[in-house]
Structure formats: structure tokens, C-alpha cells
Design a protein around this motif. Structure first.
Motif, PDB file in Angstrom:
ATOM      1  N   THR A 332     -18.566  12.537  -9.495  1.00 26.05           N
ATOM      2  CA  THR A 332     -18.913  11.388 -10.331  1.00 26.05           C
ATOM      3  C   THR A 332     -20.150  10.726  -9.767  1.00 26.05           C
ATOM      4  O   THR A 332     -20.414  10.777  -8.558  1.00 26.05           O
ATOM      5  CB  THR A 332     -17.756  10.367 -10.388  1.00 26.05           C
ATOM      6  N   CYS A 333     -20.919  10.095 -10.626  1.00 27.50           N
ATOM      7  CA  CYS A 333     -22.198   9.514 -10.225  1.00 27.50           C
ATOM      8  C   CYS A 333     -22.028   8.037  -9.869  1.00 27.50           C
ATOM      9  O   CYS A 333     -21.381   7.294 -10.607  1.00 27.50           O
ATOM     10  CB  CYS A 333     -23.216   9.627 -11.367  1.00 27.50           C
ATOM     11  N   PRO A 334     -22.624   7.587  -8.762  1.00 26.69           N
ATOM     12  CA  PRO A 334     -22.567   6.163  -8.436  1.00 26.69           C
ATOM     13  C   PRO A 334     -23.371   5.336  -9.433  1.00 26.69           C
ATOM     14  O   PRO A 334     -24.259   5.856 -10.126  1.00 26.69           O
ATOM     15  CB  PRO A 334     -23.188   6.093  -7.036  1.00 26.69           C
ATOM     16  N   ALA A 335     -23.073   4.044  -9.488  1.00 26.82           N
ATOM     17  CA  ALA A 335     -23.696   3.178 -10.492  1.00 26.82           C
ATOM     18  C   ALA A 335     -25.198   3.044 -10.310  1.00 26.82           C
ATOM     19  O   ALA A 335     -25.926   2.769 -11.270  1.00 26.82           O
ATOM     20  CB  ALA A 335     -23.038   1.802 -10.465  1.00 26.82           C
ATOM     21  N   ASP A 336     -25.705   3.224  -9.078  1.00 18.92           N
ATOM     22  CA  ASP A 336     -27.133   3.068  -8.821  1.00 18.92           C
ATOM     23  C   ASP A 336     -27.866   4.411  -8.765  1.00 18.92           C
ATOM     24  O   ASP A 336     -28.933   4.529  -8.186  1.00 18.92           O
ATOM     25  CB  ASP A 336     -27.368   2.295  -7.523  1.00 18.92           C
ATOM     26  N   CYS A 337     -27.271   5.421  -9.375  1.00 16.43           N
ATOM     27  CA  CYS A 337     -27.852   6.766  -9.361  1.00 16.43           C
ATOM     28  C   CYS A 337     -28.858   6.939 -10.493  1.00 16.43           C
ATOM     29  O   CYS A 337     -28.613   6.512 -11.626  1.00 16.43           O
ATOM     30  CB  CYS A 337     -26.727   7.784  -9.507  1.00 16.43           C
ATOM     31  N   CYS A 338     -30.002   7.570 -10.195  1.00 16.14           N
ATOM     32  CA  CYS A 338     -30.987   7.969 -11.220  1.00 16.14           C
ATOM     33  C   CYS A 338     -31.466   6.788 -12.053  1.00 16.14           C
ATOM     34  O   CYS A 338     -31.481   6.844 -13.299  1.00 16.14           O
ATOM     35  CB  CYS A 338     -30.419   9.058 -12.123  1.00 16.14           C
ATOM     36  N   THR A 339     -31.848   5.720 -11.404  1.00 13.01           N
ATOM     37  CA  THR A 339     -32.370   4.564 -12.118  1.00 13.01           C
ATOM     38  C   THR A 339     -33.732   4.904 -12.702  1.00 13.01           C
ATOM     39  O   THR A 339     -34.502   5.660 -12.118  1.00 13.01           O
ATOM     40  CB  THR A 339     -32.489   3.358 -11.189  1.00 13.01           C
ATOM     41  N   PRO A 340     -34.074   4.331 -13.861  1.00 10.69           N
ATOM     42  CA  PRO A 340     -35.366   4.644 -14.463  1.00 10.69           C
ATOM     43  C   PRO A 340     -36.496   3.950 -13.701  1.00 10.69           C
ATOM     44  O   PRO A 340     -36.314   2.855 -13.155  1.00 10.69           O
ATOM     45  CB  PRO A 340     -35.256   4.062 -15.880  1.00 10.69           C
TER      46      PRO A 340
END
Length: 346
Positions: A332-340
Motif C-alpha cells: 500500500t502507498c503512504p499518503a505522502d507518496c508521489c506528490t505532484p
């Protein structure tokens, strides 16, 4: 059974000419894309009668998943919602709520990490749930599947079949060219959970998938990973080289033929049938390159079975995943992953 539904989440596309511009406006909303650019892209859709193939491909995949679930005793209803066109994801989530669904899994038709290929889908799921209200079903996205055998093996077989159509006497001067959708370089370097390791999750996964497909299909041939379907203002740097520039450069080095494999895609999206089958093929012809485009997984039974396997990983809460790659992995991806990245002025 901890889950009571699966929802197929895809990009969406128009299915009649009058929907093309509204669809493109949905895709580009908030990005400051000028109308003349939308009109130019719309011509690609009009070339095919104003119909994108992606919705029909989703219908076929949906039917194949339902058939595979039934044949293997997995009693899980399957829904379908799009980010940018009917059936819209918010409407689908509302239907799921009305049907009594409480906790669903989402299979997204994008194999890789990154903002556009993962985080934005998760954001859209969250927005759809918020629009439906507090009793909307909880929806968990299934993991990335870029290195799953059900994704890699169909691509490898397609490359092998494409190579079989070229002159074997010129194999020594044949090259594999893998393509994926280009993204802004600023977005690429933020693709992953902090701290992100260069070149970012999106590029790293694509390189690994390309290597896996090449090793399985033609280990004797050199290969490249290049980019396609660039958009946005010219002053914003995107991943390069573009496939057309790369084909021209290969011709200058004595390459006589190419197999182009769109490993960034799960089916023959418009970007495949226009950007590759039309534009890239024309570039290759102009440089006297033999050109053949490898197929995408579509509804290959191994790809369809992969969806069931990903569901069962979650249902059975197992730490055993079928993977061919070695990149660091998380479910599962953390909430701060791959921010634009911050947008530059147009």
C-alpha cells in the motif's frame, strides 16, 4: 471474506465525436491548456470516428475478470468506473453504496507508480467517496503489477511474435524499443515514497519491466526505453527521448528494423494506435526502418488471472507475491507518496 466487491478503475475515453472536447476538458482541467491544443489532440480521436478504444477494452476486461472469478470460485461482484468519462467513478461508487457494498478493492489499469499512474487514481477514489457521502464504501487500491508474470509474460510473447514477422537475416541490425507515456521530469523525480531514489519509481519500474520482457523475448538483442505522447507547454521539460526522435537516430546508426513494445500500457489505448501505429510507423517508414508494433496484454488469460491473484493476496492477507523483479516493494502507498511537482507558469 473481508471484501465484498472489486471496482475496475480506468482513465476513460469518448465514444462519440461530440464527447471528444468535453472529455479532453475533463482530462486537462486546471492545467491551463489552451483551446487550440485541445483541438489538435481532438483530431487524433476524430481520426477514429471520435471513439477512443479504451472503454470497449474495459468492457472486455470486465467480462473476462467476471468469467475468471466465476470459474475459480471467487464470489466477488465487479464494477467499473472512470476518472474522466462515463461511467464516471463517482456514479459507480454511488451504485456500489446503493447495492450495499461496504469494503471494496480497486484494480487500476496502470501498472506503475507515480503521480499520474497511481497517486491521481487514489485521489480520484477519495474524491468519489467524499462526493457519495459518509456511507460510501471503503475502497483499497491493489498493488502495482509492473513485474507480475501476468503482465510481463504477455508483453514478452507479443515481442517474440512481432520479431517473427521481421526478416531473420537482418536480426543483427534489429532493435527492441520499449515505450511509455512521458511525464514532466519534475514529476518523475518525485515518484515514490520519501525519500525518493533517483530516477523515481515510475522510471525505475519501467526500466525493470523492459529488462524483464527483453530477457524473456530476445536476450540477444539490444533494447532502449523511450517516451511517447508528450504534452504540456514546451518550456516544461519532459522525459526524453521521444520515440520518433529515437527511431530517426537509430536509422542513422545502421539499425534496419525495430520492434516497438508499449510496455507502459495494458491495452491498445488511443496513444498506442495513434502515436505508435500512425506517427511512429510513419517516422520509421521515412527512415527506411522495418517497423512492427508488439501487442499489449488486453484480455490475455494470464493478465486476467493476475487480477484474481492480486485480489487473493489481499483476501488471504499473504506476504507472498508473484513477482519477477527486485525493486523495493510495498503493498500500500503512504499518503505522502508521489506528490505532484509545483506547476510552472504556462
Amino acid at each position: 471474506m473481508p471484501y465484498d466487491a472489486l471496482v475496475l478503475v480506468s482513465f476513460g475515453g469518448p465514444e462519440r465525436p461530440e464527447d471528444v472536447i468535453p472529455f479532453l476538458e475533463n482530462v486537462t482541467r486546471g492545467r491551463g491548456v489552451p483551446p487550440e491544443r485541445l483541438a489538435a489532440v481532438a483530431e487524433h480521436y476524430y481520426h477514429f470516428g471520435g471513439v477512443s478504444p479504451i472503454n470497449q477494452q474495459c468492457r472486455e476486461l470486465l467480462a473476462a475478470i467476471e468469467g475468471d472469478f466465476a470459474a475459480n470460485g471467487l464470489d466477488l461482484p465487479v464494477y467499473w468506473g472512470n476518472r474522466n468519462w462515463d461511467p464516471m467513478l463517482t456514479d459507480t461508487v454511488a451504485t456500489m453504496k446503493a447495492d450495499g457494498v461496504q469494503h471494496a478493492l480497486a484494480f487500476v489499469t496502470s501498472a506503475y507508480g507515480g503521480f499520474s499512474s497511481c497517486r491521481q487514481y487514489q485521489d480520484d477514489i477519495a474524491k468519489a467517496r467524499a462526493a457519495v457521502g459518509p456511507d460510501a464504501p471503503v475502497i483499497e487500491k491493489l498493488r502495482h503489477f509492473a513485474d507480475h508474470p501476468g503482465f510481463v509474460e504477455p508483453h514478452a510473447d507479443a515481442v517474440r511474435a512481432a520479431l517473427g514477422t521481421l526478416d531473420p537475416a537482418r536480426r543483427a541490425t534489429t532493435r527492441l524499443v520499449f515505450t511509455a507515456h512521458s511525464i514532466p521530469t519534475g514529476m518523475a523525480v518525485t515518484a515514490g515514497p520519501p525519500p525518493v531514489t533517483p530516477p523515481g519509481r515510475y522510471v525505475a519500474q519501467l526500466r525493470e519491466t523492459a529488462a524483464l520482457v527483453a530477457a524473456a523475448a530476445a536476450p540477444d538483442l539490444p533494447w532502449d526505453l523511450v517516451w511517447q505522447s508528450r504534452s504540456g507547454p514546451p518550456q516544461v521539460p519532459w522525459l526524453e527521448p521521444d520515440v520518433n526522435d529515437h527511431l530517426a537516430a537509430l536509422a542513422d546508426t545502421g539499425v534496419t528494423g525495430v520492434v516497438v513494445s508499449p510496455i507502459g500500457f495494458v491495452s491498445d489505448h488511443l496513444e498506442v494506435i495513434w502515436d505508435l501505429d500512425n506517427e511512429a510507423a510513419a517516422t520509421a517508414k521515412s527512415r527506411n526502418l522495418d517497423f512492427v508494433r508488439a501487442a499489449t496484454p488486453g484480455t490475455d488469460p494470464r493478465f486476467v488471472a493476475m487480477v484474481r491473484e492480486l485480489v487473493l493476496e489481499r483476501v488471504e492477507d499473504t506476504e507472498t507475491q508473484r513477482r519477477l523483479g527486485s525493486l523495493p516493494f510495498w503493498d500500500t502507498c503512504p499518503a505522502d507518496c508521489c506528490t505532484p511537482p509545483a506547476r510552472r507558469p504556462s
